[in-house]
Enzyme design. Structure first.
Site, PDB file in Angstrom:
ATOM      1  N   LEU A 164     -51.684  -7.905 127.399  1.00 28.37           N
ATOM      2  CA  LEU A 164     -51.812  -9.172 126.669  1.00 28.37           C
ATOM      3  C   LEU A 164     -52.807  -9.044 125.520  1.00 28.37           C
ATOM      4  O   LEU A 164     -52.570  -9.564 124.425  1.00 28.37           O
ATOM      5  CB  LEU A 164     -52.226 -10.297 127.619  1.00 28.37           C
ATOM      6  CG  LEU A 164     -52.368 -11.680 127.007  1.00 28.37           C
ATOM      7  CD1 LEU A 164     -51.096 -12.133 126.285  1.00 28.37           C
ATOM      8  CD2 LEU A 164     -52.761 -12.698 128.081  1.00 28.37           C
ATOM      9  N   LYS A 199     -48.558  -9.251 137.063  1.00 28.90           N
ATOM     10  CA  LYS A 199     -49.439 -10.286 137.603  1.00 28.90           C
ATOM     11  C   LYS A 199     -50.567 -10.613 136.632  1.00 28.90           C
ATOM     12  O   LYS A 199     -51.239  -9.722 136.128  1.00 28.90           O
ATOM     13  CB  LYS A 199     -50.036  -9.794 138.923  1.00 28.90           C
ATOM     14  CG  LYS A 199     -50.544 -10.860 139.829  1.00 28.90           C
ATOM     15  CD  LYS A 199     -49.394 -11.524 140.519  1.00 28.90           C
ATOM     16  CE  LYS A 199     -49.841 -12.472 141.609  1.00 28.90           C
ATOM     17  NZ  LYS A 199     -48.799 -13.410 141.941  1.00 28.90           N
ATOM     18  N   GLY A 228     -54.023  -3.869 134.063  1.00 23.84           N
ATOM     19  CA  GLY A 228     -52.963  -3.453 133.138  1.00 23.84           C
ATOM     20  C   GLY A 228     -52.369  -4.617 132.372  1.00 23.84           C
ATOM     21  O   GLY A 228     -52.091  -4.519 131.174  1.00 23.84           O
ATOM     22  N   CYS A 229     -52.184  -5.736 133.048  1.00 21.44           N
ATOM     23  CA  CYS A 229     -51.593  -6.910 132.400  1.00 21.44           C
ATOM     24  C   CYS A 229     -52.548  -7.500 131.372  1.00 21.44           C
ATOM     25  O   CYS A 229     -52.119  -7.970 130.315  1.00 21.44           O
ATOM     26  CB  CYS A 229     -51.201  -7.940 133.448  1.00 21.44           C
ATOM     27  SG  CYS A 229     -49.939  -7.301 134.582  1.00 21.44           S
ATOM     28  N   THR A 230     -53.847  -7.454 131.672  1.00 12.83           N
ATOM     29  CA  THR A 230     -54.837  -7.924 130.712  1.00 12.83           C
ATOM     30  C   THR A 230     -54.829  -7.027 129.475  1.00 12.83           C
ATOM     31  O   THR A 230     -54.828  -7.527 128.341  1.00 12.83           O
ATOM     32  CB  THR A 230     -56.242  -7.962 131.351  1.00 12.83           C
ATOM     33  OG1 THR A 230     -56.204  -8.862 132.464  1.00 12.83           O
ATOM     34  CG2 THR A 230     -57.297  -8.427 130.354  1.00 12.83           C
TER      35      THR A 230
END
Length: 173
Positions: A69, A59, A64-66
């Protein structure tokens, strides 16, 4: 009883998505997804031309996704040394992925699978509006060469660059 029914339903969804998971050596499923750059990307764009990486993430704008990326952004030069297209992919809509990339000044193209059909084909669906955090390495013949099911978000970019080298993806000239 209600909780038991819910637990069984969730377990069956997980097993169903796992049962169709790709394996190394399989042909990559066909896909056509919109990128955060406004372009559409499809399997046909790569087969016979160059390999690619699909790094699925759960998401946009989550911790974690930030981190993932940001690490791809910080390791862009190492990744770009290889002649392979590298994408992050989620179930988020294209405009949200574009905002997400912009928020960390990433040049990375994020692909959107809003209906989850491609996530299901790759075996990373089945978690509601979230995809599993798995990374697929596909060679120029469209064959899955490796699958990372234990992605470390804070080293994801460096790990992708290292894995491209280990798998023998060609270097850019």
């Amino acid at each position: 009883m209600k909780q038991l029914t819910r637990l069984v339903a969730v377990s069956l969804l997980f097993l169903a998505s796992s049962a169709f998971a790709l394996e190394v050596g399989d042909k990559a499923p066909d896909f056509k997804l919109q990128g955060s750059d406004g372009k559409t990307y499809a399997l046909a764009d790569f087969v016979g031309k160059r390999g690619f990486v699909l790094a699925w993430f759960p998401k946009a704008f989550t911790g974690g996704c930030t981190a993932e990326l940001e690490d791809l952004r910080d390791n862009a030069a190492a990744i770009d040394a290889y002649d392979a297209a590298v994408f992050m992919v989620s179930l988020d809509p294209p405009d949200k992925n574009a905002e997400f990339a912009k928020s960390v000044d990433a040049k990375q193209v994020l692909l959107s699978d809003v209906d989850g059909s491609v996530a299901s084909a790759f075996g990373v669906g089945g978690l509601g509006t979230y995809a599993k955090r798995w990374t697929f390495y596909v060679d120029k013949d469209g064959v899955v060469r490796a699958i990372d099911t234990e992605v470390a978000t804070d080293t994801a970019g460096a790990d992708i660059a290292r894995k491209l080298g280990e798998l023998g993806f060609p270097k850019r000239k």
